[in-house]
Design a protein around this motif. Sequence first.
Motif, PDB file in Angstrom:
ATOM      1  N   VAL A  82       0.855  -1.182   0.000  1.00  0.00           N
ATOM      2  CA  VAL A  82       0.000   0.000   0.000  1.00  0.00           C
ATOM      3  C   VAL A  82       0.895   1.238   0.000  1.00  0.00           C
ATOM      4  O   VAL A  82       1.714   1.423   0.910  1.00  0.00           O
ATOM      5  CB  VAL A  82      -0.938   0.035   1.221  1.00  0.00           C
ATOM      6  N   THR A  83       0.753   2.085  -1.013  1.00  0.00           N
ATOM      7  CA  THR A  83       1.549   3.314  -1.056  1.00  0.00           C
ATOM      8  C   THR A  83       0.833   4.422  -0.286  1.00  0.00           C
ATOM      9  O   THR A  83      -0.388   4.433  -0.171  1.00  0.00           O
ATOM     10  CB  THR A  83       1.819   3.775  -2.503  1.00  0.00           C
ATOM     11  N   GLY A  84       1.618   5.340   0.249  1.00  0.00           N
ATOM     12  CA  GLY A  84       1.043   6.415   1.056  1.00  0.00           C
ATOM     13  C   GLY A  84       0.327   5.882   2.278  1.00  0.00           C
ATOM     14  O   GLY A  84      -0.679   6.438   2.727  1.00  0.00           O
ATOM     15  N   ALA A  85       0.874   4.805   2.846  1.00  0.00           N
ATOM     16  CA  ALA A  85       0.185   4.105   3.939  1.00  0.00           C
ATOM     17  C   ALA A  85       0.619   4.558   5.319  1.00  0.00           C
ATOM     18  O   ALA A  85       0.235   3.951   6.320  1.00  0.00           O
ATOM     19  CB  ALA A  85       0.395   2.597   3.794  1.00  0.00           C
ATOM     20  N   GLY A  86       1.400   5.630   5.402  1.00  0.00           N
ATOM     21  CA  GLY A  86       1.849   6.095   6.696  1.00  0.00           C
ATOM     22  C   GLY A  86       0.799   6.844   7.493  1.00  0.00           C
ATOM     23  O   GLY A  86       0.954   7.052   8.695  1.00  0.00           O
ATOM     24  N   GLN A  87      -0.300   7.222   6.834  1.00  0.00           N
ATOM     25  CA  GLN A  87      -1.338   7.979   7.526  1.00  0.00           C
ATOM     26  C   GLN A  87      -2.638   7.912   6.721  1.00  0.00           C
ATOM     27  O   GLN A  87      -2.669   7.396   5.608  1.00  0.00           O
ATOM     28  CB  GLN A  87      -0.917   9.442   7.694  1.00  0.00           C
ATOM     29  N   ASP A  91       5.915   4.538   2.010  1.00  0.00           N
ATOM     30  CA  ASP A  91       5.603   5.940   2.287  1.00  0.00           C
ATOM     31  C   ASP A  91       6.888   6.751   2.261  1.00  0.00           C
ATOM     32  O   ASP A  91       7.980   6.215   2.496  1.00  0.00           O
ATOM     33  CB  ASP A  91       4.933   6.073   3.658  1.00  0.00           C
ATOM     34  N   LEU A  92       6.762   8.050   2.018  1.00  0.00           N
ATOM     35  CA  LEU A  92       7.918   8.947   2.070  1.00  0.00           C
ATOM     36  C   LEU A  92       8.393   9.150   3.500  1.00  0.00           C
ATOM     37  O   LEU A  92       9.580   9.365   3.742  1.00  0.00           O
ATOM     38  CB  LEU A  92       7.558  10.304   1.462  1.00  0.00           C
ATOM     39  N   ASN A  93       7.463   9.129   4.438  1.00  0.00           N
ATOM     40  CA  ASN A  93       7.802   9.364   5.841  1.00  0.00           C
ATOM     41  C   ASN A  93       8.148   8.031   6.499  1.00  0.00           C
ATOM     42  O   ASN A  93       7.267   7.216   6.799  1.00  0.00           O
ATOM     43  CB  ASN A  93       6.626  10.028   6.568  1.00  0.00           C
ATOM     44  N   GLU A  94       9.424   7.803   6.730  1.00  0.00           N
ATOM     45  CA  GLU A  94       9.882   6.512   7.257  1.00  0.00           C
ATOM     46  C   GLU A  94       9.363   6.241   8.664  1.00  0.00           C
ATOM     47  O   GLU A  94       9.013   5.099   8.993  1.00  0.00           O
ATOM     48  CB  GLU A  94      11.406   6.461   7.241  1.00  0.00           C
ATOM     49  N   ASP A  95       9.304   7.267   9.511  1.00  0.00           N
ATOM     50  CA  ASP A  95       8.830   7.069  10.877  1.00  0.00           C
ATOM     51  C   ASP A  95       7.365   6.649  10.895  1.00  0.00           C
ATOM     52  O   ASP A  95       6.977   5.735  11.633  1.00  0.00           O
ATOM     53  CB  ASP A  95       9.016   8.345  11.699  1.00  0.00           C
ATOM     54  N   GLU A  96       6.544   7.322  10.097  1.00  0.00           N
ATOM     55  CA  GLU A  96       5.129   6.968  10.035  1.00  0.00           C
ATOM     56  C   GLU A  96       4.942   5.571   9.466  1.00  0.00           C
ATOM     57  O   GLU A  96       4.103   4.794   9.944  1.00  0.00           O
ATOM     58  CB  GLU A  96       4.355   7.997   9.193  1.00  0.00           C
ATOM     59  N   ALA A  97       5.730   5.237   8.448  1.00  0.00           N
ATOM     60  CA  ALA A  97       5.627   3.907   7.840  1.00  0.00           C
ATOM     61  C   ALA A  97       5.979   2.816   8.841  1.00  0.00           C
ATOM     62  O   ALA A  97       5.287   1.789   8.939  1.00  0.00           O
ATOM     63  CB  ALA A  97       6.531   3.824   6.613  1.00  0.00           C
ATOM     64  N   ARG A  98       7.038   3.039   9.597  1.00  0.00           N
ATOM     65  CA  ARG A  98       7.438   2.045  10.601  1.00  0.00           C
ATOM     66  C   ARG A  98       6.368   1.885  11.681  1.00  0.00           C
ATOM     67  O   ARG A  98       6.106   0.776  12.159  1.00  0.00           O
ATOM     68  CB  ARG A  98       8.779   2.444  11.233  1.00  0.00           C
ATOM     69  N   ALA A  99       5.746   3.006  12.064  1.00  0.00           N
ATOM     70  CA  ALA A  99       4.709   2.955  13.101  1.00  0.00           C
ATOM     71  C   ALA A  99       3.504   2.144  12.636  1.00  0.00           C
ATOM     72  O   ALA A  99       2.940   1.351  13.403  1.00  0.00           O
ATOM     73  CB  ALA A  99       4.277   4.370  13.477  1.00  0.00           C
ATOM     74  N   VAL A 100       3.109   2.320  11.380  1.00  0.00           N
ATOM     75  CA  VAL A 100       1.979   1.554  10.859  1.00  0.00           C
ATOM     76  C   VAL A 100       2.346   0.076  10.728  1.00  0.00           C
ATOM     77  O   VAL A 100       1.530  -0.802  10.999  1.00  0.00           O
ATOM     78  CB  VAL A 100       1.483   2.132   9.522  1.00  0.00           C
ATOM     79  N   ALA A 101       3.582  -0.188  10.333  1.00  0.00           N
ATOM     80  CA  ALA A 101       4.038  -1.583  10.272  1.00  0.00           C
ATOM     81  C   ALA A 101       3.929  -2.252  11.636  1.00  0.00           C
ATOM     82  O   ALA A 101       3.533  -3.424  11.743  1.00  0.00           O
ATOM     83  CB  ALA A 101       5.475  -1.649   9.746  1.00  0.00           C
TER      84      ALA A 101
END
Length: 259
Positions: A10-15, A36-46
């Motif tokens: 899923v792209t843009g899946a950080g938020q 996602d471009l935002n690595e921190d947000e992507a890791r949090a969703v993971a």
Amino acid sequence: MSITGKVALVTGAGQGIGRAIALRLAKDGANIVIADLNEDEARAVAEEVRAIGRKATSFRADVSIRDEVYAAIDHAEKELGGFDIIVNNAGIANVQPLSEVTPEEVDRILKINVQGVLWGIQAAAKKFKERRVKGKIISASSIAGHEGFAMLGIYSATKFAVRALTQAAAKEFASDGITVNAYCPGVVGTDMWVEIDKRFAELTGAEVGATYKKYVDGIALGRAETPEDVAAFVSYLAGPDSDYMTGQAPLIDGGMVYR
């Protein structure tokens, strides 16, 4: 039948909508790549996906860069052992009168909203064929892909383009068993709509919140859409119940635009 054990990117899946889609697909049994471009947000969703009990990995990708989209899919295959579903969700908005849109604004939104979807379709189809998988390609269009909206003309054009790519790709890849569909949300209560509302206030002099309220008041079901509303429909498109559906871009907007 379900999507249990399938691998979805899923792209843009950080938020926002992308996050909700990732979590819903995970709840329905899929293992997820958060791109996602935002690595921190992507890791949090993971981490949220893992808490559900599914496998997850994150990958920093700018969807406007073709090689990065291909790399994200290679990452999915390497880290999660397969690749079955792509959701081309990443996108941006542009609120500007057509008479004032700049070349730079047009270039940016086309690269993300149109080329980003094209690279996702292209890369996913290539990988599905290599793996001999009857995969699912799902992309984000919008009510603005069915009706052009004032001050959102360029954004609307990109979402119409997603529908065109969806139809063409469905025809090109049908013989490989690959289905290609899109989803068309309406007014969703996310950060994107907060920014859209602020921009309308700047351009029209309306109070902050007034534009959002105006559009929500026009929804037949009487409330703003949630990311989870969108995610539920995307889960249907990702699953086996939609296997005989391709080339479509249905509206899921609570009753705003009727086609």
